[in-house]
Scaffold this motif. Structure first.
Motif, mmCIF file in Angstrom:
data_model
loop_
_atom_site.group_PDB
_atom_site.id
_atom_site.type_symbol
_atom_site.label_atom_id
_atom_site.label_comp_id
_atom_site.label_asym_id
_atom_site.label_seq_id
_atom_site.Cartn_x
_atom_site.Cartn_y
_atom_site.Cartn_z
ATOM 1 N N ASN A 1 0.843 -1.200 0.000
ATOM 2 C CA ASN A 1 0.000 0.000 0.000
ATOM 3 C C ASN A 1 0.885 1.260 0.000
ATOM 4 O O ASN A 1 2.124 1.204 0.084
ATOM 5 C CB ASN A 1 -0.956 -0.013 1.191
ATOM 6 N N GLU A 2 0.269 2.431 -0.051
ATOM 7 C CA GLU A 2 0.985 3.715 -0.152
ATOM 8 C C GLU A 2 1.807 3.992 1.098
ATOM 9 O O GLU A 2 2.919 4.521 1.015
ATOM 10 C CB GLU A 2 -0.017 4.848 -0.388
ATOM 11 N N ALA A 3 1.285 3.592 2.266
ATOM 12 C CA ALA A 3 2.004 3.849 3.516
ATOM 13 C C ALA A 3 3.301 3.052 3.580
ATOM 14 O O ALA A 3 4.332 3.552 4.055
ATOM 15 C CB ALA A 3 1.116 3.504 4.706
ATOM 16 N N GLN A 4 3.261 1.807 3.110
ATOM 17 C CA GLN A 4 4.478 0.990 3.122
ATOM 18 C C GLN A 4 5.536 1.556 2.178
ATOM 19 O O GLN A 4 6.736 1.537 2.481
ATOM 20 C CB GLN A 4 4.134 -0.443 2.741
ATOM 21 N N LEU A 5 5.115 2.085 1.034
ATOM 22 C CA LEU A 5 6.071 2.706 0.103
ATOM 23 C C LEU A 5 6.676 3.970 0.724
ATOM 24 O O LEU A 5 7.885 4.203 0.600
ATOM 25 C CB LEU A 5 5.367 3.053 -1.212
ATOM 26 N N ALA A 6 5.846 4.741 1.414
ATOM 27 C CA ALA A 6 6.357 5.953 2.050
ATOM 28 C C ALA A 6 7.353 5.622 3.149
ATOM 29 O O ALA A 6 8.350 6.328 3.343
ATOM 30 C CB ALA A 6 5.188 6.753 2.614
ATOM 31 N N ALA A 7 7.138 4.567 3.905
ATOM 32 C CA ALA A 7 8.068 4.161 4.958
ATOM 33 C C ALA A 7 9.411 3.775 4.376
ATOM 34 O O ALA A 7 10.480 4.083 4.930
ATOM 35 C CB ALA A 7 7.479 3.009 5.750
ATOM 36 N N SER A 8 9.382 3.078 3.213
ATOM 37 C CA SER A 8 10.628 2.706 2.539
ATOM 38 C C SER A 8 11.391 3.936 2.079
ATOM 39 O O SER A 8 12.626 4.016 2.191
ATOM 40 C CB SER A 8 10.318 1.796 1.351
ATOM 41 N N LEU A 9 10.661 4.945 1.571
ATOM 42 C CA LEU A 9 11.310 6.193 1.132
ATOM 43 C C LEU A 9 11.903 6.939 2.328
ATOM 44 O O LEU A 9 12.997 7.512 2.223
ATOM 45 C CB LEU A 9 10.292 7.076 0.414
ATOM 46 N N THR A 10 11.215 6.894 3.463
ATOM 47 C CA THR A 10 11.721 7.572 4.665
ATOM 48 C C THR A 10 13.049 6.967 5.104
ATOM 49 O O THR A 10 13.998 7.681 5.468
ATOM 50 C CB THR A 10 10.697 7.464 5.797
ATOM 51 N N ASN A 11 13.152 5.642 5.073
ATOM 52 C CA ASN A 11 14.404 4.978 5.442
ATOM 53 C C ASN A 11 15.537 5.394 4.514
ATOM 54 O O ASN A 11 16.687 5.605 4.950
ATOM 55 C CB ASN A 11 14.231 3.464 5.408
ATOM 56 N N LEU A 12 15.234 5.529 3.216
ATOM 57 C CA LEU A 12 16.249 5.927 2.239
ATOM 58 C C LEU A 12 16.742 7.344 2.522
ATOM 59 O O LEU A 12 17.955 7.609 2.533
ATOM 60 C CB LEU A 12 15.681 5.825 0.825
ATOM 61 N N GLU A 13 15.809 8.274 2.736
ATOM 62 C CA GLU A 13 16.205 9.660 2.984
ATOM 63 C C GLU A 13 16.965 9.797 4.305
ATOM 64 O O GLU A 13 17.885 10.613 4.421
ATOM 65 C CB GLU A 13 14.968 10.549 2.993
ATOM 66 N N GLN A 14 16.598 8.970 5.285
ATOM 67 C CA GLN A 14 17.317 8.997 6.555
ATOM 68 C C GLN A 14 18.760 8.542 6.371
ATOM 69 O O GLN A 14 19.690 9.121 6.944
ATOM 70 C CB GLN A 14 16.602 8.117 7.575
ATOM 71 N N ALA A 15 18.966 7.534 5.573
ATOM 72 C CA ALA A 15 20.325 7.052 5.305
ATOM 73 C C ALA A 15 21.148 8.113 4.573
ATOM 74 O O ALA A 15 22.340 8.315 4.866
ATOM 75 C CB ALA A 15 20.255 5.766 4.495
ATOM 76 N N LYS A 16 20.507 8.806 3.608
ATOM 77 C CA LYS A 16 21.216 9.876 2.896
ATOM 78 C C LYS A 16 21.635 10.998 3.854
ATOM 79 O O LYS A 16 22.745 11.526 3.775
ATOM 80 C CB LYS A 16 20.314 10.447 1.813
ATOM 81 N N SER A 17 20.736 11.345 4.761
ATOM 82 C CA SER A 17 21.026 12.418 5.711
ATOM 83 C C SER A 17 22.167 12.047 6.643
ATOM 84 O O SER A 17 23.059 12.859 6.925
ATOM 85 C CB SER A 17 19.772 12.722 6.523
ATOM 86 N N GLN A 18 22.151 10.805 7.120
ATOM 87 C CA GLN A 18 23.223 10.359 8.008
ATOM 88 C C GLN A 18 24.569 10.376 7.297
ATOM 89 O O GLN A 18 25.589 10.790 7.866
ATOM 90 C CB GLN A 18 22.921 8.956 8.529
ATOM 91 N N LEU A 19 24.588 9.957 6.033
ATOM 92 C CA LEU A 19 25.846 9.932 5.282
ATOM 93 C C LEU A 19 26.362 11.358 5.058
ATOM 94 O O LEU A 19 27.566 11.614 5.198
ATOM 95 C CB LEU A 19 25.644 9.223 3.947
ATOM 96 N N ALA A 20 25.458 12.283 4.712
ATOM 97 C CA ALA A 20 25.874 13.670 4.497
ATOM 98 C C ALA A 20 26.433 14.283 5.778
ATOM 99 O O ALA A 20 27.431 15.021 5.757
ATOM 100 C CB ALA A 20 24.698 14.492 3.978
ATOM 101 N N SER A 21 25.808 13.989 6.912
ATOM 102 C CA SER A 21 26.262 14.534 8.180
ATOM 103 C C SER A 21 27.641 14.009 8.550
ATOM 104 O O SER A 21 28.531 14.781 8.956
ATOM 105 C CB SER A 21 25.263 14.173 9.279
#
Length: 363
Positions: free
Chosen positions: A140-160
Protein backbone atom coordinates in the motif's frame (compact mmCIF):
# COMPACT_ATOMS: atom_id res chain seq x y z
CA UNK A 1 78.49 171.28 23.54
CA UNK A 2 78.57 169.77 20.02
CA UNK A 3 80.27 166.56 21.26
CA UNK A 4 77.72 166.21 23.97
CA UNK A 5 74.88 166.60 21.53
CA UNK A 6 76.35 163.87 19.23
CA UNK A 7 76.92 161.31 22.01
CA UNK A 8 73.23 160.74 22.65
CA UNK A 9 72.24 159.69 19.11
CA UNK A 10 75.32 157.51 18.72
CA UNK A 11 74.53 155.67 21.94
CA UNK A 12 70.96 155.10 20.77
CA UNK A 13 72.17 153.66 17.49
CA UNK A 14 74.58 151.30 19.24
CA UNK A 15 71.84 150.05 21.59
CA UNK A 16 69.51 149.43 18.60
CA UNK A 17 72.20 147.49 16.72
CA UNK A 18 72.91 145.37 19.79
CA UNK A 19 69.19 144.60 20.22
CA UNK A 20 68.83 143.57 16.58
CA UNK A 21 71.89 141.28 16.82
CA UNK A 22 70.43 139.68 19.97
CA UNK A 23 67.08 139.08 18.29
CA UNK A 24 68.67 137.49 15.23
CA UNK A 25 70.81 135.24 17.39
CA UNK A 26 67.78 134.04 19.36
CA UNK A 27 65.78 133.25 16.22
CA UNK A 28 68.68 131.24 14.83
CA UNK A 29 68.90 129.13 17.99
CA UNK A 30 65.12 128.54 17.93
CA UNK A 31 65.31 127.41 14.31
CA UNK A 32 68.14 125.01 15.19
CA UNK A 33 66.02 123.62 18.02
CA UNK A 34 63.05 123.06 15.69
CA UNK A 35 65.24 121.30 13.13
CA UNK A 36 66.80 119.15 15.86
CA UNK A 37 63.39 118.22 17.24
CA UNK A 38 62.10 117.32 13.76
CA UNK A 39 65.09 115.03 13.26
CA UNK A 40 64.44 113.43 16.63
CA UNK A 41 60.78 112.78 15.75
CA UNK A 42 61.77 111.21 12.45
CA UNK A 43 64.30 108.96 14.15
CA UNK A 44 61.55 107.58 16.46
CA UNK A 45 59.74 105.90 13.50
CA UNK A 46 60.79 102.20 13.73
CA UNK A 47 62.54 100.51 10.82
CA UNK A 48 61.45 97.00 9.77
CA UNK A 49 62.52 94.65 7.01
CA UNK A 50 59.72 93.76 4.61
CA UNK A 51 59.38 91.17 1.84
CA UNK A 52 56.69 91.56 -0.81
CA UNK A 53 55.52 87.95 -0.98
CA UNK A 54 53.73 86.69 -4.09
CA UNK A 55 51.19 83.88 -3.73
CA UNK A 56 51.52 80.63 -5.65
CA UNK A 57 49.39 77.55 -6.25
CA UNK A 58 49.86 74.86 -3.63
CA UNK A 59 48.33 71.43 -3.21
CA UNK A 60 46.02 71.38 -0.20
CA UNK A 61 46.19 68.10 1.70
CA UNK A 62 44.78 66.49 4.82
CA UNK A 63 47.14 64.56 7.11
CA UNK A 64 45.62 61.51 8.82
CA UNK A 65 47.33 59.46 11.53
CA UNK A 66 46.49 55.78 11.63
CA UNK A 67 47.75 52.23 11.22
CA UNK A 68 48.22 49.85 8.32
CA UNK A 69 46.30 46.60 8.28
CA UNK A 70 46.07 43.56 6.04
CA UNK A 71 43.25 43.72 3.51
CA UNK A 72 41.59 40.78 5.29
CA UNK A 73 42.19 38.93 8.54
CA UNK A 74 40.59 35.86 10.07
CA UNK A 75 41.20 33.58 13.03
CA UNK A 76 40.59 30.05 11.78
CA UNK A 77 38.79 27.92 14.37
CA UNK A 78 38.23 24.20 14.58
CA UNK A 79 34.77 22.86 13.73
CA UNK A 80 35.67 19.44 15.15
CA UNK A 81 37.04 17.92 18.34
CA UNK A 82 40.11 15.71 18.38
CA UNK A 83 43.87 15.32 18.59
CA UNK A 84 46.15 17.19 16.18
CA UNK A 85 47.54 14.55 13.85
CA UNK A 86 49.40 16.71 11.30
CA UNK A 87 50.50 20.39 11.18
CA UNK A 88 51.31 21.45 7.62
CA UNK A 89 51.86 25.20 8.09
CA UNK A 90 53.79 27.26 10.62
CA UNK A 91 54.02 30.99 11.46
CA UNK A 92 55.21 32.98 8.45
CA UNK A 93 54.18 30.40 5.84
CA UNK A 94 52.01 31.43 2.91
CA UNK A 95 48.88 29.50 2.03
CA UNK A 96 46.52 29.27 -0.91
CA UNK A 97 42.76 29.38 -0.58
CA UNK A 98 41.56 25.92 0.59
CA UNK A 99 45.07 24.66 1.39
CA UNK A 100 45.28 22.29 4.38
CA UNK A 101 46.78 23.77 7.55
CA UNK A 102 46.02 21.09 10.18
CA UNK A 103 44.55 17.60 10.15
CA UNK A 104 42.88 16.03 13.20
CA UNK A 105 42.59 12.38 14.17
CA UNK A 106 39.30 11.08 12.74
CA UNK A 107 39.22 8.07 15.06
CA UNK A 108 36.32 5.72 14.07
CA UNK A 109 34.57 8.22 11.80
CA UNK A 110 35.62 6.56 8.49
CA UNK A 111 34.23 3.24 9.73
CA UNK A 112 30.94 4.86 10.66
CA UNK A 113 30.74 6.39 7.21
CA UNK A 114 31.24 2.99 5.58
CA UNK A 115 28.50 1.57 7.76
CA UNK A 116 26.06 4.32 6.81
CA UNK A 117 27.03 3.97 3.16
CA UNK A 118 26.10 0.29 3.31
CA UNK A 119 22.82 1.14 5.00
CA UNK A 120 22.13 3.68 2.27
CA UNK A 121 22.71 1.06 -0.42
CA UNK A 122 20.35 -1.30 1.38
CA UNK A 123 17.55 1.24 1.76
CA UNK A 124 17.88 2.27 -1.87
CA UNK A 125 17.39 -1.35 -2.99
CA UNK A 126 14.45 -1.73 -0.62
CA UNK A 127 12.83 1.40 -1.98
CA UNK A 128 13.29 0.34 -5.60
CA UNK A 129 11.70 -3.04 -4.76
CA UNK A 130 8.87 -1.35 -2.88
CA UNK A 131 8.02 0.76 -5.93
CA UNK A 132 7.72 -2.35 -8.10
CA UNK A 133 5.54 -4.13 -5.56
CA UNK A 134 3.37 -1.05 -5.32
CA UNK A 135 2.82 -1.11 -9.07
CA UNK A 136 1.75 -4.74 -8.75
CA UNK A 137 -0.63 -3.81 -5.94
CA UNK A 138 1.25 -5.88 -3.35
CA UNK A 139 2.13 -2.87 -1.14
CA UNK A 140 0.00 0.00 0.00
CA UNK A 141 0.98 3.71 -0.15
CA UNK A 142 2.00 3.85 3.52
CA UNK A 143 4.48 0.99 3.12
CA UNK A 144 6.07 2.71 0.10
CA UNK A 145 6.36 5.95 2.05
CA UNK A 146 8.07 4.16 4.96
CA UNK A 147 10.63 2.71 2.54
CA UNK A 148 11.31 6.19 1.13
CA UNK A 149 11.72 7.57 4.66
CA UNK A 150 14.40 4.98 5.44
CA UNK A 151 16.25 5.93 2.24
CA UNK A 152 16.21 9.66 2.98
CA UNK A 153 17.32 9.00 6.56
CA UNK A 154 20.32 7.05 5.31
CA UNK A 155 21.22 9.88 2.90
CA UNK A 156 21.03 12.42 5.71
CA UNK A 157 23.22 10.36 8.01
CA UNK A 158 25.85 9.93 5.28
CA UNK A 159 25.87 13.67 4.50
CA UNK A 160 26.26 14.53 8.18
CA UNK A 161 29.14 12.13 8.71
CA UNK A 162 30.86 13.25 5.50
CA UNK A 163 30.69 16.88 6.70
CA UNK A 164 32.12 15.85 10.07
CA UNK A 165 34.97 14.08 8.33
CA UNK A 166 35.70 17.17 6.26
CA UNK A 167 35.80 19.29 9.43
CA UNK A 168 38.71 17.20 10.71
CA UNK A 169 40.76 18.71 7.88
CA UNK A 170 41.27 22.43 8.64
CA UNK A 171 41.89 24.63 5.58
CA UNK A 172 42.73 28.27 4.84
CA UNK A 173 39.68 30.40 4.09
CA UNK A 174 41.62 32.52 1.57
CA UNK A 175 45.16 33.01 0.30
CA UNK A 176 47.44 34.79 2.74
CA UNK A 177 50.12 34.45 5.37
CA UNK A 178 49.96 32.35 8.54
CA UNK A 179 50.50 34.21 11.81
CA UNK A 180 50.06 33.16 15.44
CA UNK A 181 49.43 29.43 15.24
CA UNK A 182 47.67 28.32 18.44
CA UNK A 183 48.20 24.54 18.31
CA UNK A 184 51.00 21.97 18.47
CA UNK A 185 51.37 18.49 17.09
CA UNK A 186 49.62 16.05 19.43
CA UNK A 187 47.58 18.69 21.27
CA UNK A 188 43.89 18.12 21.86
CA UNK A 189 41.47 20.74 20.59
CA UNK A 190 37.73 21.19 20.88
CA UNK A 191 35.19 22.64 18.54
CA UNK A 192 35.64 26.43 18.41
CA UNK A 193 39.31 26.47 19.49
CA UNK A 194 41.60 28.87 17.57
CA UNK A 195 43.98 27.22 15.10
CA UNK A 196 45.84 30.10 13.38
CA UNK A 197 45.48 33.66 12.11
CA UNK A 198 45.56 34.25 8.37
CA UNK A 199 46.33 37.71 6.93
CA UNK A 200 45.61 38.63 3.33
CA UNK A 201 48.41 40.93 2.13
CA UNK A 202 47.31 41.11 -1.50
CA UNK A 203 46.86 44.80 -0.66
CA UNK A 204 47.14 46.88 2.48
CA UNK A 205 44.47 48.91 4.22
CA UNK A 206 45.21 52.14 6.05
CA UNK A 207 42.77 52.88 8.90
CA UNK A 208 42.64 56.34 10.48
CA UNK A 209 40.32 58.86 12.11
CA UNK A 210 39.20 62.24 10.75
CA UNK A 211 37.64 65.08 12.71
CA UNK A 212 34.12 66.39 12.21
CA UNK A 213 35.52 69.52 10.56
CA UNK A 214 37.56 67.63 7.94
CA UNK A 215 35.23 64.73 7.08
CA UNK A 216 33.25 66.85 4.58
CA UNK A 217 36.35 67.39 2.44
CA UNK A 218 36.84 63.66 1.77
CA UNK A 219 35.35 61.69 -1.10
CA UNK A 220 35.65 58.09 -2.22
CA UNK A 221 38.49 57.34 -4.67
CA UNK A 222 40.38 60.53 -3.75
CA UNK A 223 44.13 60.10 -4.39
CA UNK A 224 46.41 59.96 -1.39
CA UNK A 225 49.83 58.82 -0.21
CA UNK A 226 50.79 56.74 2.83
CA UNK A 227 54.18 56.88 4.51
CA UNK A 228 54.99 53.39 5.78
CA UNK A 229 57.08 52.47 8.82
CA UNK A 230 59.88 51.49 6.43
CA UNK A 231 60.11 55.12 5.27
CA UNK A 232 58.64 54.30 1.87
CA UNK A 233 55.81 56.46 0.53
CA UNK A 234 53.22 54.64 -1.58
CA UNK A 235 50.13 55.74 -3.44
CA UNK A 236 46.65 55.04 -2.08
CA UNK A 237 42.97 55.86 -2.63
CA UNK A 238 40.14 56.58 -0.20
CA UNK A 239 38.01 53.40 -0.08
CA UNK A 240 35.75 53.93 2.94
CA UNK A 241 34.38 56.96 4.81
CA UNK A 242 32.53 56.28 8.05
CA UNK A 243 29.12 57.83 8.64
CA UNK A 244 28.94 57.34 12.42
CA UNK A 245 31.16 59.36 14.74
CA UNK A 246 33.10 57.85 17.61
CA UNK A 247 31.36 59.28 20.70
CA UNK A 248 34.59 59.35 22.71
CA UNK A 249 36.77 61.20 20.16
CA UNK A 250 34.14 62.79 17.87
CA UNK A 251 35.98 61.43 14.84
CA UNK A 252 35.00 59.33 11.84
CA UNK A 253 36.79 56.19 10.67
CA UNK A 254 38.41 56.42 7.23
CA UNK A 255 40.07 53.66 5.22
CA UNK A 256 42.53 53.92 2.33
CA UNK A 257 43.48 51.09 0.00
CA UNK A 258 47.21 50.67 -0.59
CA UNK A 259 48.51 48.48 -3.45
CA UNK A 260 50.63 45.49 -2.55
CA UNK A 261 54.02 46.40 -1.11
CA UNK A 262 57.14 44.32 -0.71
CA UNK A 263 57.05 44.24 3.08
CA UNK A 264 54.26 42.78 5.22
CA UNK A 265 53.37 45.55 7.68
CA UNK A 266 50.10 45.30 9.61
CA UNK A 267 49.20 47.18 12.77
CA UNK A 268 52.02 49.75 12.56
CA UNK A 269 51.67 53.52 12.84
CA UNK A 270 51.60 55.37 9.51
CA UNK A 271 50.64 58.78 8.18
CA UNK A 272 48.37 59.33 5.18
CA UNK A 273 48.09 62.51 3.15
CA UNK A 274 44.92 63.01 1.10
CA UNK A 275 44.99 65.52 -1.75
CA UNK A 276 42.11 68.01 -1.51
CA UNK A 277 42.80 70.43 -4.39
CA UNK A 278 44.83 73.50 -5.37
CA UNK A 279 44.83 76.77 -3.39
CA UNK A 280 46.63 80.12 -3.63
CA UNK A 281 49.05 80.39 -0.74
CA UNK A 282 52.19 82.06 0.60
CA UNK A 283 55.23 80.07 1.71
CA UNK A 284 56.61 81.53 4.95
CA UNK A 285 58.81 80.73 7.93
CA UNK A 286 56.79 79.52 10.94
CA UNK A 287 58.75 82.03 13.05
CA UNK A 288 56.67 84.83 11.50
CA UNK A 289 53.37 83.49 12.85
CA UNK A 290 51.79 85.75 15.45
CA UNK A 291 48.90 85.24 17.91
CA UNK A 292 46.93 88.40 18.64
CA UNK A 293 45.02 89.33 21.80
CA UNK A 294 41.92 87.54 20.53
CA UNK A 295 43.84 84.28 20.13
CA UNK A 296 43.81 84.46 16.31
CA UNK A 297 46.83 83.32 14.32
CA UNK A 298 48.15 85.66 11.66
CA UNK A 299 51.01 87.78 10.32
CA UNK A 300 52.14 91.38 10.72
CA UNK A 301 52.04 93.11 7.35
CA UNK A 302 52.19 96.67 6.01
CA UNK A 303 49.44 98.48 4.15
CA UNK A 304 49.92 101.15 1.43
CA UNK A 305 50.59 103.79 4.11
CA UNK A 306 53.38 101.63 5.60
CA UNK A 307 51.29 101.06 8.74
CA UNK A 308 51.43 97.76 10.62
CA UNK A 309 48.37 95.54 10.06
CA UNK A 310 47.31 92.15 11.45
CA UNK A 311 46.17 89.63 8.83
CA UNK A 312 44.52 86.44 10.04
CA UNK A 313 45.73 83.32 8.21
CA UNK A 314 45.17 79.57 8.22
CA UNK A 315 47.76 76.88 7.53
CA UNK A 316 47.33 74.84 4.35
CA UNK A 317 50.13 72.42 5.18
CA UNK A 318 53.72 72.43 6.37
CA UNK A 319 57.05 70.84 5.55
CA UNK A 320 60.47 70.86 7.26
CA UNK A 321 61.41 74.18 5.65
CA UNK A 322 58.27 76.29 6.13
CA UNK A 323 54.49 76.51 6.10
CA UNK A 324 51.99 77.31 3.36
CA UNK A 325 49.29 79.73 4.52
CA UNK A 326 46.16 81.31 3.07
CA UNK A 327 44.30 84.48 3.99
CA UNK A 328 46.61 87.09 2.44
CA UNK A 329 46.26 89.03 -0.82
CA UNK A 330 48.08 87.82 -3.92
CA UNK A 331 50.83 90.29 -2.99
CA UNK A 332 51.49 91.00 0.66
CA UNK A 333 54.17 93.11 2.40
CA UNK A 334 55.18 90.77 5.22
CA UNK A 335 57.37 92.07 8.06
CA UNK A 336 60.27 89.62 8.40
CA UNK A 337 62.59 91.51 10.82
CA UNK A 338 61.49 93.81 13.60
CA UNK A 339 57.93 92.55 13.99
CA UNK A 340 58.49 92.19 17.71
CA UNK A 341 59.18 95.90 18.10
CA UNK A 342 56.07 97.23 16.37
CA UNK A 343 52.40 97.03 17.23
CA UNK A 344 49.27 97.15 15.13
CA UNK A 345 48.73 100.68 13.78
CA UNK A 346 52.38 101.79 14.04
CA UNK A 347 53.81 103.80 11.15
CA UNK A 348 57.11 102.27 10.00
CA UNK A 349 60.18 103.04 7.96
CA UNK A 350 60.38 99.83 5.86
CA UNK A 351 63.54 98.40 4.36
CA UNK A 352 62.64 96.28 1.34
CA UNK A 353 64.19 92.81 0.99
CA UNK A 354 63.99 90.95 -2.38
CA UNK A 355 61.45 88.11 -2.66
CA UNK A 356 62.95 84.65 -3.37
CA UNK A 357 60.38 82.12 -4.59
CA UNK A 358 62.73 79.18 -3.82
CA UNK A 359 62.74 79.65 -0.06
CA UNK A 360 60.19 80.45 2.62
CA UNK A 361 59.66 84.14 3.36
CA UNK A 362 61.55 85.07 6.50
CA UNK A 363 64.20 82.37 6.24
Amino acid sequence: MSKSRLAGPILAVLISVAFIVWMVSGASKEADTVITNAGTVKSLIPSVQVVTSISRQVQQSLAINGITEADRFVTIRSEATGKVLNVYKQDGDTVKAGEVIVRLDTQDLPARIRQVQAFLDQTRLEYEGAKKLRLQGLLNEAQLAASLTNLEQAKSQLASLTLQLDNFTIRASFAGRIENTHIELGSYIRQGDAIADVYDYSQLKFVGAVSEKDIQSLKLKQPATVELISGDTVGATVSYIGSVTNPATRTFQVELTVPKVGRFVSGVTSVASVELGLLQGHYISPALLFINEDGLMGLKTLDAAETVQFREISIIHSDPNGVWVEGLDNQADIIVVGQGFVTIGDVTNPVRVPFDADIAVGI
